[in-house]
Design a protein around this motif. Structure first.
Motif: not given
Length: 65
Positions: A19-20, A22-24
């Motif tokens: 998830e991180l 994807t976010r960054i």
């Protein structure tokens, strides 16, 4: 000198990492510290280790047993 190995994580932790990522927009690598004592080696042994490192493109560490 600190030594690290890939962390073996449960699925919930892997999901949080994905998830991180994807976010960054960047891949992450999970590492954990490992207790190792490097073995003393003579010059000939060190040369052989460095030659193989160069050939394989990896870092090798002689570990005290």
């Amino acid at each position: 000198m600190g030594y690290y190995a890939f962390a073996n994580l449960p699925d919930t932790d892997l999901s949080a990492i994905k998830e991180l990522e994807t976010r960054i927009g960047k891949p992450l690598v999970a590492l954990k510290p490992v207790e190792l004592e490097a073995a003393p080696v003579d010059d000939g042994t060190l040369s052989a280790i460095r030659d193989l490192e160069s050939k394989l493109g990896v870092a090798l560490v002689a570990v005290a047993s």
